[in-house]
Scaffold this motif. Structure first.
Motif, short mmCIF file in Angstrom:
data_model
loop_
_atom_site.label_atom_id
_atom_site.label_comp_id
_atom_site.label_asym_id
_atom_site.label_seq_id
_atom_site.Cartn_x
_atom_site.Cartn_y
_atom_site.Cartn_z
N PHE A 150 0.82 -1.21 0.00
CA PHE A 150 0.00 0.00 0.00
C PHE A 150 0.85 1.26 0.00
N ALA A 151 2.06 1.18 0.58
CA ALA A 151 2.95 2.34 0.58
C ALA A 151 3.43 2.66 -0.84
N VAL A 152 3.63 1.65 -1.66
CA VAL A 152 3.98 1.88 -3.06
C VAL A 152 2.81 2.52 -3.80
N LYS A 153 1.62 2.03 -3.53
CA LYS A 153 0.45 2.49 -4.29
C LYS A 153 0.02 3.90 -3.91
N LEU A 154 0.23 4.28 -2.63
CA LEU A 154 -0.33 5.57 -2.19
C LEU A 154 0.28 6.79 -2.89
N PRO A 155 1.57 7.05 -3.03
CA PRO A 155 2.70 6.35 -2.46
C PRO A 155 3.21 7.07 -1.21
N VAL A 156 3.94 6.32 -0.38
CA VAL A 156 4.56 6.87 0.82
C VAL A 156 6.05 7.09 0.55
N LYS A 208 -5.74 6.20 -4.39
CA LYS A 208 -6.64 6.00 -3.26
C LYS A 208 -6.77 4.53 -2.87
N MET A 209 -6.35 3.62 -3.78
CA MET A 209 -6.35 2.20 -3.42
C MET A 209 -5.39 1.94 -2.27
#
Length: 378
Positions: free
Chosen positions: A68-74, A102-103
């Motif tokens: 999720f950190a990649v997708k947000l990304p963080v 937002k995923m």
């Protein structure tokens, strides 16, 4: 296909693919592990040969976190985002900003916070630091950009820092603000990418230095640009303010230092967006190519108007949106407002007797019922 032919679009696509796949594989393994541990306490796990010991819940938390950190990304897993935004066509950038990012936020709320409460509590300082670094780092990098689209892409890194901060202060205001912030980011940043797309379609350049004084030539376009820009920096009366305000309030309830650092990011955000608007819309119209530009046509006005309506609606009357989010947010926040019951403590017999022993109540007092397992868990 990319916004323009060239090797950069392929490099950006490969980076996006590699980041996503590498982040998703640990989550896939964590899903299998979670099935293996279903119905059991996620206790300690020892590595082979006694190299280290850690809680299984922490390992699973980090596996989901990576995806999720990649997708947000963080930050620092954001490197794919500016290239993907810059090379994508306008529609791709709008979908990326409005939907895909937002995923990652949904994943944090639905899986990390909901499934791993102890690990979420333990790693709050780490996640808050990552969020604050993203807020300030993204804003500072925006000040150095000469490409409008790349500037807006890095602004997304800064905005997603607010989302992380709001989630991991673990209170109702922060969670509500984080959710609303994601909606607001999709509206304002999506509108800004459409603005850049309108300009690129006419001039085939996104460099800030190639523009100046456009408000004289494109007055309707300048109004849409101004509204989207003010929404992005959180002007009261527009949608961006409500989410930022709730996140800052939630951060303040957790720590005054968190709130101060978050507000510094808001100030930097106003600086780079106002500077972008000033350099492109104001000043002298000294480029000959800009003197023949046409203002927004009916199609462009038609697809910008709904975004503007939602910006003012959420900014002036956010209650319908907050009401939808509030029940689930309150339920999630309630899990973190009470002291956690450790498995060891839950299995201890009541004081004054072993398992199954019920103490006699003093005369005149009713015997209290023992709470059910479901009530203890709740």
């Amino acid at each position: 296909w990319g916004a323009a032919p060239g090797a950069e679009r392929r490099r950006a696509a490969y980076a996006f693919l590699v980041y996503t796949v590498v982040g998703s594989l640990p989550m896939f393994l964590a899903i299998l592990a979670r099935l293996e541990y279903a119905g059991t306490v996620l206790g300690e796990w020892s590595a082979p040969w006694g190299l280290f010991r850690c809680r299984v819940e922490s390992l699973l938390f980090f596996a989901f976190l990576l995806a999720f950190a990649v997708k947000l990304p963080v930050w620092p897993l954001h490197a794919w985002l500016p290239d993907a935004h810059t090379e994508a066509p306008t529609a791709g950038s709008v979908i990326l900003a409005g939907v895909l990012l937002k995923m990652g936020g949904y994943g944090f709320l639905r899986f990390n916070l909901a499934m791993f409460p102890e690990a979420s509590r333990y790693f709050v300082p780490l996640m808050v630091i990552l969020g604050i670094v993203a807020i300030i780092y993204g804003a500072l990098v925006c000040l150095a950009q000469g490409d409008m689209k790349r500037l807006i892409a890095f602004s997304s890194v800064s905005h997603m820092g607010f989302v992380i901060l709001g989630m991991f202060v673990l209170n109702e205001q922060g969670l509500l603000g984080s959710l609303l912030y994601m909606i607001n980011h999709g509206l304002s940043t999506g509108a800004l990418f459409l603005i850049v797309g309108i300009l690129y379609e006419r001039r085939h350049t996104r460099m800030i230095a190639d523009f100046g004084g456009l408000s004289k030539q494109l007055p309707v376009f300048a109004v849409f640009f101004a509204i989207a820009m003010l929404s992005s920096i959180g002007l009261p009366g527009l949608n961006g303010f409500i989410g930022e305000f709730l996140v800052v309030v939630g951060a303040f309830k957790s720590s005054m230092l968190y709130a101060i650092l978050a507000v510094s990011g808001i100030i930097l955000g106003a600086a780079y967006m106002l500077w972008l608007f000033q350099r492109t819309m104001f000043g002298t119209l000294d480029k000959e190519e800009n003197r023949t530009l046409k203002d927004c046509n009916v199609r462009e006005v038609f697809y910008m108007l709904p975004l503007v309506v939602f910006m003012f609606w959420i900014g002036l009357y956010p209650k319908p949106f907050l009401q939808v989010m509030e029940p689930s947010v309150r339920q999630l926040a309630a899990r973190y407002q009470v002291a956690p019951v450790t498995p060891a403590a839950a299995l201890q017999p009541p004081s004054g007797g072993g398992p199954g022993v019920v103490k006699e109540a003093p005369a005149g007092e009713p015997v209290g019922e023992q709470p059910s397992t479901r009530e203890v868990g709740r």
